[in-house]
Write a protein that holds these residues in place. Sequence first.
Motif, PDB file in Angstrom:
ATOM      1  N   ALA A  28      32.373  40.684  40.278  1.00  0.00           N
ATOM      2  CA  ALA A  28      31.808  39.764  39.300  1.00  0.00           C
ATOM      3  C   ALA A  28      31.367  38.471  39.964  1.00  0.00           C
ATOM      4  O   ALA A  28      31.844  38.115  41.050  1.00  0.00           O
ATOM      5  CB  ALA A  28      32.847  39.473  38.213  1.00  0.00           C
ATOM      6  N   ASP A  29      30.482  37.748  39.297  1.00  0.00           N
ATOM      7  CA  ASP A  29      30.028  36.452  39.811  1.00  0.00           C
ATOM      8  C   ASP A  29      31.186  35.473  39.937  1.00  0.00           C
ATOM      9  O   ASP A  29      31.143  34.528  40.737  1.00  0.00           O
ATOM     10  CB  ASP A  29      28.965  35.862  38.884  1.00  0.00           C
ATOM     11  CG  ASP A  29      27.676  36.667  38.896  1.00  0.00           C
ATOM     12  OD1 ASP A  29      27.478  37.437  39.854  1.00  0.00           O
ATOM     13  OD2 ASP A  29      26.891  36.532  37.943  1.00  0.00           O
ATOM     14  N   THR A  30      32.230  35.688  39.155  1.00  0.00           N
ATOM     15  CA  THR A  30      33.391  34.794  39.177  1.00  0.00           C
ATOM     16  C   THR A  30      34.440  35.234  40.197  1.00  0.00           C
ATOM     17  O   THR A  30      35.525  34.648  40.263  1.00  0.00           O
ATOM     18  CB  THR A  30      34.015  34.728  37.781  1.00  0.00           C
ATOM     19  OG1 THR A  30      34.122  36.062  37.242  1.00  0.00           O
ATOM     20  CG2 THR A  30      33.173  33.884  36.848  1.00  0.00           C
ATOM     21  N   GLY A  31      34.137  36.286  40.982  1.00  0.00           N
ATOM     22  CA  GLY A  31      34.983  36.670  42.098  1.00  0.00           C
ATOM     23  C   GLY A  31      35.872  37.874  41.896  1.00  0.00           C
ATOM     24  O   GLY A  31      36.452  38.393  42.862  1.00  0.00           O
ATOM     25  N   GLU A  32      36.023  38.355  40.668  1.00  0.00           N
ATOM     26  CA  GLU A  32      36.881  39.507  40.426  1.00  0.00           C
ATOM     27  C   GLU A  32      36.287  40.764  41.067  1.00  0.00           C
ATOM     28  O   GLU A  32      35.073  40.968  41.061  1.00  0.00           O
ATOM     29  CB  GLU A  32      37.087  39.750  38.924  1.00  0.00           C
ATOM     30  CG  GLU A  32      37.895  38.671  38.223  1.00  0.00           C
ATOM     31  CD  GLU A  32      37.048  37.497  37.751  1.00  0.00           C
ATOM     32  OE1 GLU A  32      37.601  36.576  37.106  1.00  0.00           O
ATOM     33  OE2 GLU A  32      35.823  37.494  38.033  1.00  0.00           O
ATOM     34  N   ASN A  33      37.159  41.631  41.594  1.00  0.00           N
ATOM     35  CA  ASN A  33      36.707  42.837  42.271  1.00  0.00           C
ATOM     36  C   ASN A  33      37.187  44.086  41.524  1.00  0.00           C
ATOM     37  O   ASN A  33      37.676  44.011  40.393  1.00  0.00           O
ATOM     38  CB  ASN A  33      37.186  42.844  43.725  1.00  0.00           C
ATOM     39  CG  ASN A  33      38.698  42.772  43.853  1.00  0.00           C
ATOM     40  OD1 ASN A  33      39.446  43.152  42.941  1.00  0.00           O
ATOM     41  ND2 ASN A  33      39.174  42.279  44.988  1.00  0.00           N
ATOM     42  N   PHE A  34      37.071  45.244  42.184  1.00  0.00           N
ATOM     43  CA  PHE A  34      37.395  46.513  41.537  1.00  0.00           C
ATOM     44  C   PHE A  34      38.866  46.591  41.143  1.00  0.00           C
ATOM     45  O   PHE A  34      39.207  47.140  40.089  1.00  0.00           O
ATOM     46  CB  PHE A  34      37.031  47.666  42.468  1.00  0.00           C
ATOM     47  CG  PHE A  34      37.275  49.024  41.861  1.00  0.00           C
ATOM     48  CD1 PHE A  34      36.460  49.512  40.853  1.00  0.00           C
ATOM     49  CD2 PHE A  34      38.327  49.818  42.303  1.00  0.00           C
ATOM     50  CE1 PHE A  34      36.684  50.758  40.289  1.00  0.00           C
ATOM     51  CE2 PHE A  34      38.550  51.069  41.753  1.00  0.00           C
ATOM     52  CZ  PHE A  34      37.736  51.537  40.745  1.00  0.00           C
ATOM     53  N   TYR A  35      39.748  46.040  41.966  1.00  0.00           N
ATOM     54  CA  TYR A  35      41.178  46.062  41.635  1.00  0.00           C
ATOM     55  C   TYR A  35      41.461  45.214  40.398  1.00  0.00           C
ATOM     56  O   TYR A  35      42.277  45.591  39.543  1.00  0.00           O
ATOM     57  CB  TYR A  35      42.004  45.567  42.821  1.00  0.00           C
ATOM     58  CG  TYR A  35      41.757  46.357  44.089  1.00  0.00           C
ATOM     59  CD1 TYR A  35      42.163  47.685  44.192  1.00  0.00           C
ATOM     60  CD2 TYR A  35      41.100  45.778  45.172  1.00  0.00           C
ATOM     61  CE1 TYR A  35      41.933  48.415  45.350  1.00  0.00           C
ATOM     62  CE2 TYR A  35      40.868  46.500  46.333  1.00  0.00           C
ATOM     63  CZ  TYR A  35      41.279  47.814  46.420  1.00  0.00           C
ATOM     64  OH  TYR A  35      41.038  48.538  47.554  1.00  0.00           O
ATOM     65  N   ASP A  36      40.785  44.077  40.290  1.00  0.00           N
ATOM     66  CA  ASP A  36      40.936  43.241  39.094  1.00  0.00           C
ATOM     67  C   ASP A  36      40.413  43.985  37.861  1.00  0.00           C
ATOM     68  O   ASP A  36      41.013  43.907  36.779  1.00  0.00           O
ATOM     69  CB  ASP A  36      40.182  41.926  39.267  1.00  0.00           C
ATOM     70  CG  ASP A  36      40.689  41.107  40.435  1.00  0.00           C
ATOM     71  OD1 ASP A  36      41.914  40.937  40.548  1.00  0.00           O
ATOM     72  OD2 ASP A  36      39.855  40.650  41.244  1.00  0.00           O
ATOM     73  N   LEU A  37      39.304  44.681  38.041  1.00  0.00           N
ATOM     74  CA  LEU A  37      38.744  45.478  36.954  1.00  0.00           C
ATOM     75  C   LEU A  37      39.753  46.511  36.461  1.00  0.00           C
ATOM     76  O   LEU A  37      40.008  46.641  35.255  1.00  0.00           O
ATOM     77  CB  LEU A  37      37.468  46.169  37.436  1.00  0.00           C
ATOM     78  CG  LEU A  37      36.950  47.350  36.606  1.00  0.00           C
ATOM     79  CD1 LEU A  37      36.532  46.884  35.222  1.00  0.00           C
ATOM     80  CD2 LEU A  37      35.799  48.045  37.316  1.00  0.00           C
ATOM     81  N   MET A  38      40.367  47.254  37.397  1.00  0.00           N
ATOM     82  CA  MET A  38      41.293  48.307  37.007  1.00  0.00           C
ATOM     83  C   MET A  38      42.571  47.727  36.394  1.00  0.00           C
ATOM     84  O   MET A  38      43.144  48.317  35.465  1.00  0.00           O
ATOM     85  CB  MET A  38      41.624  49.189  38.209  1.00  0.00           C
ATOM     86  CG  MET A  38      40.433  49.967  38.747  1.00  0.00           C
ATOM     87  SD  MET A  38      39.519  50.860  37.459  1.00  0.00           S
ATOM     88  CE  MET A  38      40.786  51.926  36.805  1.00  0.00           C
TER      89      MET A  38
END
Length: 390
Positions: free
Chosen positions: A206-216
């Motif tokens: 995300a533009d705010t820095g969250e990645n795939f692990y944050d998504l899951m």
Amino acid sequence: MKINFINIGCKVNFAEISRLKDMFCNLNYKTIDNPDESDIILINTCSVTNQADADSRKMIRRMRRKNPDAFIGVLGCYAQLQGNKLIAETGADAVFSINDKFNIPEIIEQKIKNRENDIGGNSYRYNIDSSIFDYAFSADNETRTRAILKLQDGCDYCCTYCTIPLARGNSRSLKFGDISQQVLHLYEVGYKEIILTGINLSDYKADTGENFYDLMALIANIDLPIRFRISSIEPQIINEKLINIVANSTNICPHFHIPLQSGSDEILKLMKRRYNSQQFANKIDLIKKYLPNACIGLDVISGFPGETDVLFHETKRLIENLDIAYLHCFSYSKRSGTPAEKFPDQVEKYIIKQRTHELLNVSDKKLNQYYRHNLGKILQFLPEKYDAQN
């Protein structure tokens, strides 16, 4: 006016064509299944293989024969890569670039009015605005059982056989803050399962820095009676952090689809993949350590340039020794504009066909073993259709 939609290709394509259906319905167009009776036919193309290119061309020509008076618009990956060719050779009325995709309802009315034969964009291979992420979701059947939610688009990888980065542009993702809202909407309209998908879903950022692990982690903590399924992720994203998220969740299906592509380290280097065969095997072992009943599927390509019989059998042996459930087998085909197109030692088509057939046989055996592994177990399932008589 009556409009017919035809989709060729992946779950992302499917989600995008579904969003277009909704947009046209909101403008009081009537969606119909019969292209013969349509005023407009929109064809969403694929370019993952030469066969997908051919299927796209055949479909456009077929629709032109079936309905000479219809306005035929073409979009998707093949349209992005070969727009001028499609206009010249297939009888399409307009080809829409990736940046025009969700402006089509507005554009197409003007084109119908003027009966223009031109391309909806200036440049296909290079004129992609990768700062834009266009959300999309769809049902994969008419029962509203399972939805496909697009969270990511584009790809920053440079695999030597693949044209998709040329067709889709750089990686970009849905805003992290919008995910829960999209999930809630799908739940409220009645879906019971959501497939999380993207061109390279594991590259979610995300533009705010969250990645795939944050998504899951976000998905695992959504408190709704709905389940989630990961569509396809790259092996290098798989680690204990991810597997623990899935293993400890009550709503994420223990299902992983992972592109192997080759079990030969030599071929993996030529492909510019980001792992070797042992690293890949370790990922499968890691999943099974925490999720022994997980269903794991792999993508594999037969006949990549330089793949000798010895190297092919390295792939076959690796797969035979992995605890997986099934394969998606692809026969290598030259893709214009890719480095592999000019690699030496191209493999004969009949050999590629034989190797693909061998891997399909391995897949059948693996699936049978997976079924047998689950005999006697009580598992939860989600019916997609109901027999009206019962």
